[in-house]
Design a protein around this motif. Structure first.
Motif, PDB file in Angstrom:
ATOM      1  N   LEU A 249       2.418  -7.789  -2.198  1.00 55.65           N
ATOM      2  CA  LEU A 249       3.250  -6.712  -1.932  1.00 55.65           C
ATOM      3  C   LEU A 249       3.517  -5.904  -3.072  1.00 55.65           C
ATOM      4  N   THR A 250       3.090  -4.464  -3.145  1.00 54.41           N
ATOM      5  CA  THR A 250       3.582  -3.601  -4.296  1.00 54.41           C
ATOM      6  C   THR A 250       4.620  -2.757  -3.649  1.00 54.41           C
ATOM      7  N   PHE A 251       5.890  -2.934  -4.534  1.00 52.51           N
ATOM      8  CA  PHE A 251       7.111  -2.091  -4.228  1.00 52.51           C
ATOM      9  C   PHE A 251       7.263  -1.148  -5.129  1.00 52.51           C
ATOM     10  N   LYS A 252       7.606   0.009  -4.791  1.00 50.83           N
ATOM     11  CA  LYS A 252       7.758   1.276  -5.489  1.00 50.83           C
ATOM     12  C   LYS A 252       8.733   2.364  -4.964  1.00 50.83           C
ATOM     13  N   GLN A 253       9.615   2.897  -5.773  1.00 55.10           N
ATOM     14  CA  GLN A 253      10.511   3.886  -5.347  1.00 55.10           C
ATOM     15  C   GLN A 253       9.671   5.259  -5.180  1.00 55.10           C
ATOM     16  N   LEU A 254      10.049   5.962  -4.102  1.00 60.07           N
ATOM     17  CA  LEU A 254       9.259   7.133  -3.732  1.00 60.07           C
ATOM     18  C   LEU A 254       9.872   8.234  -4.443  1.00 60.07           C
ATOM     19  N   GLY A 255      11.408   8.264  -4.730  1.00 58.48           N
ATOM     20  CA  GLY A 255      12.001   9.276  -5.115  1.00 58.48           C
ATOM     21  C   GLY A 255      13.617   9.232  -4.488  1.00 58.48           C
ATOM     22  N   GLN A 256      14.287  10.491  -4.929  1.00 62.25           N
ATOM     23  CA  GLN A 256      15.656  10.410  -4.142  1.00 62.25           C
ATOM     24  C   GLN A 256      15.772  11.951  -3.838  1.00 62.25           C
ATOM     25  N   SER A 257      16.467  11.869  -2.661  1.00 63.68           N
ATOM     26  CA  SER A 257      16.862  13.272  -2.050  1.00 63.68           C
ATOM     27  C   SER A 257      18.217  13.066  -1.747  1.00 63.68           C
ATOM     28  N   TYR A 258      18.527  12.995  -0.434  1.00 61.40           N
ATOM     29  CA  TYR A 258      19.938  12.735  -0.237  1.00 61.40           C
ATOM     30  C   TYR A 258      19.981  11.083  -0.256  1.00 61.40           C
ATOM     31  N   SER A 259      19.081  10.454  -0.200  1.00 57.01           N
ATOM     32  CA  SER A 259      18.902   8.871  -0.071  1.00 57.01           C
ATOM     33  C   SER A 259      17.725   8.425  -0.891  1.00 57.01           C
ATOM     34  N   GLU A 260      17.629   6.958  -1.128  1.00 57.49           N
ATOM     35  CA  GLU A 260      16.474   6.575  -1.919  1.00 57.49           C
ATOM     36  C   GLU A 260      15.512   6.298  -0.931  1.00 57.49           C
ATOM     37  N   ASN A 261      14.216   6.607  -1.134  1.00 58.48           N
ATOM     38  CA  ASN A 261      13.253   6.023  -0.413  1.00 58.48           C
ATOM     39  C   ASN A 261      12.242   5.122  -1.266  1.00 58.48           C
ATOM     40  N   TYR A 262      11.404   4.244  -0.211  1.00 55.84           N
ATOM     41  CA  TYR A 262      10.646   3.313  -1.161  1.00 55.84           C
ATOM     42  C   TYR A 262       9.355   3.089  -0.449  1.00 55.84           C
ATOM     43  N   VAL A 263       8.279   2.856  -1.100  1.00 56.40           N
ATOM     44  CA  VAL A 263       6.750   2.565  -0.767  1.00 56.40           C
ATOM     45  C   VAL A 263       6.463   1.216  -0.788  1.00 56.40           C
ATOM     46  N   LEU A 264       6.013   0.673   0.245  1.00 57.15           N
ATOM     47  CA  LEU A 264       5.485  -0.791   0.193  1.00 57.15           C
ATOM     48  C   LEU A 264       4.076  -0.613   0.777  1.00 57.15           C
ATOM     49  N   ILE A 265       3.313  -1.108  -0.186  1.00 56.02           N
ATOM     50  CA  ILE A 265       1.796  -1.300  -0.075  1.00 56.02           C
ATOM     51  C   ILE A 265       1.425  -2.651   0.267  1.00 56.02           C
ATOM     52  N   ILE A 266       1.000  -3.096   1.244  1.00 51.10           N
ATOM     53  CA  ILE A 266       0.822  -4.579   1.780  1.00 51.10           C
ATOM     54  C   ILE A 266      -0.813  -4.555   1.819  1.00 51.10           C
ATOM     55  N   HIS A 267      -1.110  -5.580   0.981  1.00 49.72           N
ATOM     56  CA  HIS A 267      -2.394  -6.106   0.932  1.00 49.72           C
ATOM     57  C   HIS A 267      -2.729  -7.526   1.468  1.00 49.72           C
ATOM     58  N   ASP A 268      -3.344  -7.716   2.685  1.00 50.07           N
ATOM     59  CA  ASP A 268      -3.579  -8.880   3.380  1.00 50.07           C
ATOM     60  C   ASP A 268      -4.619  -9.642   2.807  1.00 50.07           C
ATOM     61  N   ILE A 269      -4.284 -10.745   2.296  1.00 51.01           N
ATOM     62  CA  ILE A 269      -5.180 -11.537   1.219  1.00 51.01           C
ATOM     63  C   ILE A 269      -5.520 -12.811   1.982  1.00 51.01           C
ATOM     64  N   THR A 270      -5.507 -12.787   3.311  1.00 51.67           N
ATOM     65  CA  THR A 270      -6.031 -13.910   4.143  1.00 51.67           C
ATOM     66  C   THR A 270      -7.791 -14.071   4.010  1.00 51.67           C
ATOM     67  N   GLU A 271      -8.569 -13.192   3.823  1.00 54.46           N
ATOM     68  CA  GLU A 271      -9.802 -13.467   3.340  1.00 54.46           C
ATOM     69  C   GLU A 271      -9.925 -13.979   2.034  1.00 54.46           C
ATOM     70  N   LYS A 272      -9.096 -13.365   1.158  1.00 52.05           N
ATOM     71  CA  LYS A 272      -9.213 -13.799  -0.212  1.00 52.05           C
ATOM     72  C   LYS A 272      -8.853 -15.254  -0.617  1.00 52.05           C
ATOM     73  N   ILE A 273      -7.960 -15.792   0.380  1.00 49.37           N
ATOM     74  CA  ILE A 273      -7.526 -17.152   0.161  1.00 49.37           C
ATOM     75  C   ILE A 273      -8.466 -17.915   0.820  1.00 49.37           C
ATOM     76  N   ILE A 274      -9.202 -17.615   1.994  1.00 50.48           N
ATOM     77  CA  ILE A 274     -10.261 -18.333   2.782  1.00 50.48           C
ATOM     78  C   ILE A 274     -11.531 -18.383   1.733  1.00 50.48           C
ATOM     79  N   ALA A 275     -11.808 -17.253   1.122  1.00 49.51           N
ATOM     80  CA  ALA A 275     -13.001 -17.285  -0.052  1.00 49.51           C
ATOM     81  C   ALA A 275     -12.793 -18.070  -1.061  1.00 49.51           C
ATOM     82  N   GLN A 276     -11.416 -18.043  -1.566  1.00 54.04           N
ATOM     83  CA  GLN A 276     -11.113 -18.904  -2.677  1.00 54.04           C
ATOM     84  C   GLN A 276     -11.161 -20.488  -2.323  1.00 54.04           C
ATOM     85  N   LYS A 277     -10.620 -21.028  -1.056  1.00 56.62           N
ATOM     86  CA  LYS A 277     -10.838 -22.144  -0.655  1.00 56.62           C
ATOM     87  C   LYS A 277     -12.324 -22.591  -0.611  1.00 56.62           C
TER      88      LYS A 277
END
Length: 527
Positions: A249-277
């Motif tokens: 998960l990449t966690f980042k603050q988007l900015g401030q207006s009336y309230s805070e907003n956050y961006v969450l970029i989600i990377h599914d690593i299932t295939e990576k784990i399978i490949a590593q194994k």
């Protein structure tokens, strides 16, 4: 004492003076015929006509008919409604042909007829206008700019949405409490919820570990660190069937207006784990096969030496005990047989040595290379003197290595440099290359000679086991395994070995590199 007529003229003069000082244009028409009875200086300047020119005339004398119709209709409305009419925008074509925009206020002026009670008799129409052309143009430009900005904004939003919906990573924005606000197509596939379902979920619905307390902790951590992005590894996502899968998960603050907003970029690593194994399994299988191959080579080579030695001995006995009974052909055959068994034994010794390199752990220690080379070179001094060899060793660093194995590499390379040289005056130079362009993090050692050289097309082939570029009886024979064994030793250290030569009779330089540090020591020791 002035009479009443003189007083009225004086008052009229004062009024005209006041009206001429106003920043707005003023005109007065009579109520019955709507003819001009007065315009002030500002109106004269704007319209391009003098007061005397306009008195007694109406709009049709100065403006196009459709425009005069509009002005007159608005004048009639003023008396009909018996109140001021505010015309925020009206166009006017001047005598020069230029179009301008006016903001006009028209006010009715009445004369009360006392004999008829409160009946109001229209007397004059007073008009006050300002030129708003510049303001109008500015507003139009602002309006167009606003429309263009809105269009660009919508285009950008559409492009941004297309990009987000085309990415393989999930993209979510939340408010300061973790409530989902936006959600892309990748999230649909990843979690199984459609956007209209996911909106207003708390993020812990999709990532259970990211509850309110944890979300707050990451917010605090993000605000305290220097960078504006927080990478969180090893979390688990949960889809609509309650099945879990590994994510980063990449966690980042988007900015401030009336309230805070956050961006969450989600990377599914299932295939990576399978490949590593799978990779780990392949490496384990490869290590097992290599170990089995080394074991087989060791056992086969070791076990074959006994029968081979017996064949050699029996051939020697036959040659000695039955020499008188054998003709020349038989003697040559036995001689060839003993030579072949000797060569085969030499090959088996090489295989045993090669297999041992993969069976034993490295004994890494700090090694003085100059002292190590001196000890190897001392074994070759008689041969060097005989061949008139100029031998030069440049200053070399202390390095970490298995000194016994690297000593064997030096031995093989010096031996080759002496063996493959037909010159009357031979030269061998050993040195160190600082900050090599391809191996900056390695120690690079070279051994250069002025011998027969190697054709560039054979630079890789010379490292193959038992590969010789000459007949077996040329250049003192040998099994052709020195460079192969050297390559195995250097490779086990995590280094590289290569040949540099321009071809026949151009000399040869063999370089090998060894790491300056062994952060990957476990992999080396297990290889």
């Amino acid at each position: 004492m002035p009479d009443k007529a003189d007083s009225l003229k004086q008052i009229q003069k004062y009024l005209e003076g006041i009206l001429d000082t106003l920043p707005s244009a003023v005109f007065i028409k009579d109520a019955e015929h709507l003819k001009f009875v007065y315009i002030n200086k500002m109106a004269e300047t704007f319209l391009g006509f003098k007061n005397e020119e306009m008195i007694g005339k109406n709009d049709y004398d100065f403006f196009p008919k459709d425009q005069a119709d509009f002005f007159i209709s608005k004048d009639r409305d003023v008396f009909k409604k018996e109140k001021m009419v505010d015309i925020h925008e009206e166009p006017i074509e001047l005598s020069s042909g230029e179009m301008r925009w006016l903001h006009t206020k028209k006010i009715p002026f009445y004369d009360l007829d006392e004999t008829q009670g409160n009946n109001k008799k229209p007397l004059f129409l007073v008009g006050i206008f300002d030129d708003i052309t510049v303001r109008k143009d500015t507003e139009e430009k602002l309006k167009l700019a606003r429309l263009e900005i809105e269009q660009k904004y919508h285009e950008t939003q559409n492009v941004f949405k297309i990009i987000l919906d085309s990415t393989i990573d999930g993209f979510i924005t939340t408010d300061e409490h973790g409530i989902i606000k936006t959600y892309n197509n990748a999230c649909n596939s990843m979690f199984g919820y459609q956007m209209n379902e996911a909106i207003l979920f708390n993020i812990d619905k999709l990532i259970p570990e990211l509850n309110r307390a944890t979300f707050k902790k990451y917010k605090k951590q993000l605000s305290e660190q220097e960078g504006d992005t927080l990478l969180i590894k090893g979390l688990m996502g949960q889809n609509d069937n309650n099945n879990k899968f590994p994510i980063n998960l990449t966690f980042k603050q988007l900015g401030q207006s009336y309230s805070e907003n956050y961006v969450l970029i989600i990377h599914d690593i299932t295939e990576k784990i399978i490949a590593q194994k799978q990779q780990e399994k392949h490496l384990l299988d490869l290590e097992t096969k290599n170990r089995e191959l080394n074991d087989f080579t060791y056992i086969a080579s070791h076990d074959l030496k006994g029968p081979l030695r017996g064949i050699h001995n029996y051939a020697s006995f036959l040659a000695e005990d039955y020499e008188s009974k054998l003709d020349d052909k038989g003697k040559n055959m036995l001689f060839t047989l003993t030579n072949l068994t000797r060569q085969l034994e030499e090959y088996l010794d090489t295989l045993l040595q090669y297999s041992r390199l993969g069976r034993n752990d490295l004994n890494l220690e700090t090694t003085n290379l100059n002292a190590l080379i001196d000890s190897v070179a001392s074994l070759y001094h008689p041969e060097m003197d005989k061949k008139n060899v100029t031998f030069k060793v440049n200053p070399l660093p202390n390095i970490i290595c298995d000194s016994v194995l690297i000593k064997e590499v030096i031995h093989n390379l010096i031996n080759n440099a002496l063996k493959y040289n037909d010159n009357q005056k031979n030269t061998i130079e050993i040195g160190y290359i600082e900050n090599h362009e391809r191996h900056a993090n390695h120690h690079v050692i070279y051994i250069a000679d002025n011998g027969i050289g190697i054709d560039p097309k054979f630079h890789d082939a010379v490292f193959k086991i038992f590969k010789r570029l000459h007949a077996k009886d040329q250049y003192e024979g040998g099994s052709g395994s020195g460079l192969t064994i050297s390559q195995k030793i250097v490779s086990r250290h995590g280094g590289f070995i290569w040949v540099e030569s321009e071809g026949k009779d151009r000399g040869c330089t063999v370089c090998f590199s060894l790491p300056k540090n062994y952060e990957h020591i476990e992999g080396i020791l297990e290889s």
